[in-house]
Scaffold this motif. Structure first.
Motif, PDB file in Angstrom:
ATOM      1  N   GLU A 188      27.856  32.010  67.749  1.00 39.71           N
ATOM      2  CA  GLU A 188      28.653  32.243  68.952  1.00 39.71           C
ATOM      3  C   GLU A 188      27.801  32.825  70.065  1.00 39.71           C
ATOM      4  O   GLU A 188      27.922  32.431  71.234  1.00 39.71           O
ATOM      5  CB  GLU A 188      29.823  33.176  68.623  1.00 39.71           C
ATOM      6  N   LEU A 189      26.919  33.780  69.709  1.00 41.65           N
ATOM      7  CA  LEU A 189      26.041  34.375  70.719  1.00 41.65           C
ATOM      8  C   LEU A 189      25.078  33.331  71.277  1.00 41.65           C
ATOM      9  O   LEU A 189      24.854  33.259  72.495  1.00 41.65           O
ATOM     10  CB  LEU A 189      25.260  35.540  70.100  1.00 41.65           C
ATOM     11  N   ALA A 190      24.508  32.511  70.396  1.00 46.88           N
ATOM     12  CA  ALA A 190      23.571  31.480  70.851  1.00 46.88           C
ATOM     13  C   ALA A 190      24.261  30.474  71.760  1.00 46.88           C
ATOM     14  O   ALA A 190      23.697  30.054  72.785  1.00 46.88           O
ATOM     15  CB  ALA A 190      22.966  30.765  69.641  1.00 46.88           C
ATOM     16  N   GLU A 191      25.486  30.087  71.419  1.00 50.88           N
ATOM     17  CA  GLU A 191      26.218  29.132  72.258  1.00 50.88           C
ATOM     18  C   GLU A 191      26.487  29.712  73.645  1.00 50.88           C
ATOM     19  O   GLU A 191      26.312  29.027  74.665  1.00 50.88           O
ATOM     20  CB  GLU A 191      27.527  28.757  71.577  1.00 50.88           C
ATOM     21  N   LEU A 192      26.888  30.997  73.713  1.00 49.72           N
ATOM     22  CA  LEU A 192      27.163  31.630  75.004  1.00 49.72           C
ATOM     23  C   LEU A 192      25.911  31.703  75.860  1.00 49.72           C
ATOM     24  O   LEU A 192      25.922  31.309  77.038  1.00 49.72           O
ATOM     25  CB  LEU A 192      27.736  33.031  74.763  1.00 49.72           C
ATOM     26  N   LEU A 193      24.812  32.185  75.279  1.00 53.37           N
ATOM     27  CA  LEU A 193      23.590  32.347  76.063  1.00 53.37           C
ATOM     28  C   LEU A 193      22.980  30.995  76.430  1.00 53.37           C
ATOM     29  O   LEU A 193      22.382  30.855  77.505  1.00 53.37           O
ATOM     30  CB  LEU A 193      22.589  33.203  75.283  1.00 53.37           C
ATOM     31  N   ASP A 194      23.103  29.993  75.557  1.00 52.00           N
ATOM     32  CA  ASP A 194      22.592  28.664  75.902  1.00 52.00           C
ATOM     33  C   ASP A 194      23.367  28.065  77.077  1.00 52.00           C
ATOM     34  O   ASP A 194      22.827  27.272  77.848  1.00 52.00           O
ATOM     35  CB  ASP A 194      22.687  27.724  74.692  1.00 52.00           C
ATOM     36  N   ASP A 195      24.646  28.418  77.209  1.00 46.60           N
ATOM     37  CA  ASP A 195      25.445  27.915  78.330  1.00 46.60           C
ATOM     38  C   ASP A 195      24.967  28.473  79.663  1.00 46.60           C
ATOM     39  O   ASP A 195      24.976  27.770  80.678  1.00 46.60           O
ATOM     40  CB  ASP A 195      26.922  28.282  78.128  1.00 46.60           C
ATOM     41  N   VAL A 196      24.556  29.739  79.672  1.00 41.51           N
ATOM     42  CA  VAL A 196      24.352  30.434  80.949  1.00 41.51           C
ATOM     43  C   VAL A 196      22.882  30.742  81.240  1.00 41.51           C
ATOM     44  O   VAL A 196      22.559  31.244  82.317  1.00 41.51           O
ATOM     45  CB  VAL A 196      25.188  31.741  80.955  1.00 41.51           C
ATOM     46  N   ALA A 197      21.974  30.425  80.300  1.00 41.48           N
ATOM     47  CA  ALA A 197      20.555  30.728  80.505  1.00 41.48           C
ATOM     48  C   ALA A 197      19.710  29.721  79.732  1.00 41.48           C
ATOM     49  O   ALA A 197      20.224  28.967  78.894  1.00 41.48           O
ATOM     50  CB  ALA A 197      20.242  32.156  80.053  1.00 41.48           C
ATOM     51  N   ASP A 198      18.408  29.724  80.006  1.00 41.00           N
ATOM     52  CA  ASP A 198      17.460  28.844  79.313  1.00 41.00           C
ATOM     53  C   ASP A 198      16.635  29.665  78.335  1.00 41.00           C
ATOM     54  O   ASP A 198      16.183  30.779  78.662  1.00 41.00           O
ATOM     55  CB  ASP A 198      16.509  28.173  80.311  1.00 41.00           C
ATOM     56  N   ARG A 199      16.418  29.107  77.130  1.00 40.77           N
ATOM     57  CA  ARG A 199      15.543  29.789  76.170  1.00 40.77           C
ATOM     58  C   ARG A 199      14.115  29.747  76.684  1.00 40.77           C
ATOM     59  O   ARG A 199      13.593  28.701  77.039  1.00 40.77           O
ATOM     60  CB  ARG A 199      15.626  29.130  74.798  1.00 40.77           C
ATOM     61  N   GLU A 200      13.485  30.919  76.651  1.00 45.88           N
ATOM     62  CA  GLU A 200      12.121  31.020  77.176  1.00 45.88           C
ATOM     63  C   GLU A 200      11.091  31.132  76.063  1.00 45.88           C
ATOM     64  O   GLU A 200       9.984  30.617  76.170  1.00 45.88           O
ATOM     65  CB  GLU A 200      12.027  32.231  78.106  1.00 45.88           C
ATOM     66  N   SER A 201      11.436  31.810  74.975  1.00 51.00           N
ATOM     67  CA  SER A 201      10.512  31.944  73.849  1.00 51.00           C
ATOM     68  C   SER A 201      11.301  32.225  72.588  1.00 51.00           C
ATOM     69  O   SER A 201      12.448  32.676  72.632  1.00 51.00           O
ATOM     70  CB  SER A 201       9.495  33.068  74.099  1.00 51.00           C
ATOM     71  N   GLU A 202      10.651  31.934  71.426  1.00 51.25           N
ATOM     72  CA  GLU A 202      11.289  32.123  70.131  1.00 51.25           C
ATOM     73  C   GLU A 202      10.281  32.705  69.165  1.00 51.25           C
ATOM     74  O   GLU A 202       9.080  32.617  69.366  1.00 51.25           O
ATOM     75  CB  GLU A 202      11.821  30.795  69.592  1.00 51.25           C
ATOM     76  N   GLY A 203      10.764  33.295  68.115  1.00 51.40           N
ATOM     77  CA  GLY A 203       9.915  33.902  67.096  1.00 51.40           C
ATOM     78  C   GLY A 203      10.674  35.033  66.446  1.00 51.40           C
ATOM     79  O   GLY A 203      11.807  34.881  66.008  1.00 51.40           O
ATOM     80  N   HIS A 204      10.031  36.221  66.395  1.00 56.95           N
ATOM     81  CA  HIS A 204      10.729  37.388  65.859  1.00 56.95           C
ATOM     82  C   HIS A 204      11.893  37.787  66.757  1.00 56.95           C
ATOM     83  O   HIS A 204      12.838  38.432  66.306  1.00 56.95           O
ATOM     84  CB  HIS A 204       9.752  38.547  65.712  1.00 56.95           C
ATOM     85  N   ALA A 205      11.796  37.461  68.032  1.00 60.43           N
ATOM     86  CA  ALA A 205      12.888  37.684  68.986  1.00 60.43           C
ATOM     87  C   ALA A 205      13.055  36.419  69.812  1.00 60.43           C
ATOM     88  O   ALA A 205      12.097  35.661  70.023  1.00 60.43           O
ATOM     89  CB  ALA A 205      12.581  38.878  69.888  1.00 60.43           C
ATOM     90  N   VAL A 206      14.274  36.179  70.277  1.00 61.25           N
ATOM     91  CA  VAL A 206      14.560  35.016  71.113  1.00 61.25           C
ATOM     92  C   VAL A 206      14.881  35.521  72.519  1.00 61.25           C
ATOM     93  O   VAL A 206      15.682  36.453  72.678  1.00 61.25           O
ATOM     94  CB  VAL A 206      15.743  34.195  70.556  1.00 61.25           C
ATOM     95  N   VAL A 207      14.242  34.924  73.519  1.00 62.65           N
ATOM     96  CA  VAL A 207      14.386  35.374  74.903  1.00 62.65           C
ATOM     97  C   VAL A 207      15.024  34.265  75.727  1.00 62.65           C
ATOM     98  O   VAL A 207      14.588  33.110  75.673  1.00 62.65           O
ATOM     99  CB  VAL A 207      13.018  35.769  75.510  1.00 62.65           C
ATOM    100  N   TRP A 208      16.076  34.608  76.471  1.00 59.35           N
ATOM    101  CA  TRP A 208      16.713  33.692  77.426  1.00 59.35           C
ATOM    102  C   TRP A 208      16.451  34.196  78.839  1.00 59.35           C
ATOM    103  O   TRP A 208      16.386  35.416  79.058  1.00 59.35           O
ATOM    104  CB  TRP A 208      18.229  33.652  77.213  1.00 59.35           C
TER     105      TRP A 208
END
Length: 722
Positions: free
Chosen positions: A574-594
């Motif tokens: 649910e959190l990933a769906e919300l943030l993907d709607d309103v922002a772009d993923r910038e990096s992934e790994g131990h932490a995910v940044v939008w």
């Protein structure tokens, strides 16, 4: 008692899971038990024995070949594969098998005996497991010629040499020139079949040539060489003749052996063979190659931070797969007529998902095999009156209903689906040889050796010392060790460092390998492949291993003043769906940044979000109050969003008579046009201009057609002419 009855009695002593494992290795997977009698009947069929032999290690394969070779010497070759006599009629003494494998070396004989016992546990050596060794008909028919013992010198010379070559060897060995081939051949064979004279000849050989001969014998008595050239050109010949190549092979040791008949043509092009008499003389006894010890690596690096790297890789893999599937849902790719997806579609999906093209192909193929993507053919409607052949329907790749259910699961459950599919898929998707052309996604997985090679690579990595891994330079060791575990699969597939490297890279992308070593999840996959549970019930073990490796799914994010949101760990669906709607993923790994921007917020509004509701939802998942820059960005974007409206319509109606416009909008006779007033003098219709004109005229109005430029359009019936 017949061998079949003895085998059934022995199988009765095995637990059901062991019988199911044997059945799975033959090629049948089932949760139901099989009776010992039925399994015994199946295992005595040649194809069943050969299927089991595919899982043998190198020493086990060598032991079976030794048994089959001894049986051929004692009982003659097995000419009929469907020989229905009891396998016990071709039994060979266990002591002779041990002699052939290990000679008089006590330690080596113990290893050979342990190898025969291991084969008995897998039903390849058949009961009663006493001083006689019994194997299936399939082993006799297919492995007798793979024992690594050369053929007699007389046979090789007769088949592949003409008189000049025989005279040349005799001259090199110091014999006087004979009048005919028979005399020269008799002299040569007299020496080659005399162990003392062969050993004396080898005593005169250069040390490197002697070592080279022993190396060839130890690796199956055959070697690739350019020492000979075919007589009479190329093409199929049952027994091709060869001559010595002018200038030699380029290797002085090979040339020294070939010139004296210690190495003879084997038949296939550029292949030479050590005659069995020479091998026995060189070794001092009749022996077949036997390598009970696997290769040992040297100088292994420490696999530092492997768990953290695996966690980051698994998190990134799941995120990438979600984005690839979302891109397919937004704009479905089209299947080519030749099969596979068009390269441009794959590149478009890779760009939309922010994933490398080769990784995108891997995720597309895995998702399709996992049932998350499926092919959909859009039906072609036949036009009225059309009698010809309709065009082929366009086939698209679309998410399935299973994809919708998959999205609702936890990250661990979603990864279980992907990893379980990857473990048993008969393909290594990222391995694409140059001769295969341009790589494409959505190819049919049809490599029968892929799973065996994958399991062997995992076996090789599992054998590394704890805390150690292999670097890129250590890949040849992994290949050599994996080939020791599954020689049959490697021989059939021609697997090399490139293929093994592709398997390792795919495993790394899923978090199964990190730092050149197996992770906890990787070890579970290896155990599932060995036990056969990878095909029946992999979910419980994979779920437990992934839950131990991955942190719990996060339901909150930390929003920062630089317009980024950080999720420490793996975001929940649910959190990933919300943030993907309103922002772009910038990096992934131990932490995910939008990252938020005006464009991403506008995208959220386009998808139906409203400013106040969006801010409220973001505040619910925020670990701290939302920063002011983010609130200002959302509110400012909302003020400008939708100030211009694009209205869908079939056509537009206008009139300077406002009363007439109001009358048309309220007319019940025109309600099927879906008329809507957007200005005092303007209506829009939901249907085309032709249908709108017809309905207006039918209702008693007198409309005129106007072009986009405002000029009147004169309507004339088309005139038909021959």
């Amino acid at each position: 008692m017949s061998t079949r009855r003895r085998l059934a009695t022995w199988l009765e002593t095995k637990p059901p899971e062991d019988r199911r494992l044997i059945l799975a290795r033959v090629g049948f997977t089932s949760d139901d038990d099989i009776t010992p009698q039925d399994l015994a009947r199946l295992l005595l069929q040649p194809r069943a024995a050969l299927a089991l032999a595919r899982f043998c290690t190198l020493p086990q394969h060598q032991a079976l070949s030794a048994v089959a070779w001894l049986a051929a010497q004692r009982h003659g070759p097995l000419l009929n594969l469907w020989h229905d006599a009891d396998p016990a009629t071709r039994a060979v003494p266990r002591a002779e098998v041990l002699d052939l494998l290990a000679g008089s070396d006590p330690a080596l004989r113990a290893r050979a005996a342990a190898t025969l016992d291991a084969l008995a546990d897998t039903a390849l050596v058949l009961p009663p497991h006493d001083d006689q060794v019994i194997v299936s008909t399939g082993v006799h028919a297919h492995l007798a010629e793979t024992a690594g013992l050369g053929r007699p010198a007389a046979e090789l010379i007769r088949l592949h040499f003409n008189a000049p070559e025989v005279h040349a060897i005799a001259e090199t060995l110091g014999f006087p020139k004979a009048r005919a081939r028979e005399g020269a051949e008799r002299n040569v064979l007299g020496l080659l079949t005399d162990q003392e004279r062969v050993r004396a000849l080898l005593g005169q050989a250069p040390a490197d040539a002697r070592e080279w001969l022993l190396d060839i014998i130890g690796h199956g008595s055959q070697v690739l060489t350019h020492a000979y050239q075919a007589r009479g050109g190329f093409g199929y010949q049952q027994a091709p003749k060869y001559a010595f190549r002018p200038g030699g092979s380029g290797d002085p040791n090979t040339d020294w052996l070939a010139a004296r008949g210690l190495l003879l043509p084997a038949g296939p092009h550029d292949t030479a063979e050590v005659p069995i008499e020479v091998a026995v003389a060189a070794l001092g006894e009749l022996r077949v190659p036997f390598a009970p010890e696997p290769p040992v690596p040297a100088g292994l690096p420490i696999a530092a931070g492997a768990d953290g790297s695996a966690q980051a890789a698994a998190t990134a893999a799941l995120s990438q797969i979600e984005r690839v599937l979302a891109a397919c849902a937004d704009q479905p790719p089209v299947l080519r007529k030749a099969g596979g997806l068009a390269v441009r579609d794959t590149r478009r999906i890779a760009k939309a998902a922010g994933v490398a093209e080769d990784v995108t192909r891997l995720w597309l193929d895995l998702a399709t095999q996992a049932g998350l993507l499926g092919l959909h053919a859009e039906p072609v409607q036949r036009p009225k009156g059309h009698r010809g052949k309709l065009p082929e329907p366009v086939v698209s790749l679309l998410p399935t209903t299973e994809y919708d259910d998959w999205l609702k699961r936890s990250p661990v459950e979603r990864l279980v689906t992907i990893i379980a599919t990857w473990a048993t898929i008969p393909a290594v998707y990222t391995f694409w040889p140059e001769e295969a052309g341009t790589p494409v996604a959505l190819t049919e997985p049809d490599d029968p050796n892929a799973v065996g090679v994958r399991a062997a690579v995992f076996e090789a990595l599992a054998a590394l010392p704890p805390g150690k891994g292999v670097s890129a330079d250590g890949l040849p060791y992994v290949t050599e060790r994996a080939a020791w575990h599954r020689p049959h699969h490697f021989a059939e597939s021609g697997a090399d460092d490139e293929l093994v490297g592709a398997v390792v890279r795919e495993a790394e992308s899923l978090g199964l390998v990190a730092g050149g070593a197996l992770t906890g999840v990787g070890r579970v996959v290896r155990d599932l492949l060995l036990s056969g549970e990878a095909w029946t019930s992999p979910e419980p073990a994979l779920t437990a291993a992934l839950a131990a490796m991955l942190p719990p799914a996060q339901a909150t994010a930390f929003f920062q003043a630089d317009l980024t949101a950080v999720v420490r760990g793996m975001p929940g669906p649910e959190l990933a769906e919300l943030l993907d709607d309103v922002a772009d993923r910038e990096s992934e790994g131990h932490a995910v940044v939008w990252r938020f921007s005006g464009a991403t917020v506008r995208r959220a509004f386009d998808r139906g979000h409203e400013a106040d509701a969006l801010l409220a939802r973001l505040a619910e998942v925020a670990e701290a109050p939302l920063p002011q820059p983010l609130e200002y960005l959302i509110k400012d974007t909302a003020r400008t969003h939708g100030r211009v409206r694009v209205v869908r319509s079939g056509c537009c109606l206008r009139s300077d008579d406002e009363a007439l416009v109001e009358e048309l909008a309220r007319s019940q006779a025109l309600r099927t046009l879906g008329l809507r007033k957007i200005a005092p003098t303007v209506l829009i219709s939901a249907v085309s201009e032709e249908e709108t004109l017809a309905r207006l005229r039918a209702a008693g109005y007198t409309p005129a057609l106007e072009s986009e430029t405002g000029a009147a359009v004169i309507e004339r019936a088309a005139r038909r002419r021959a």
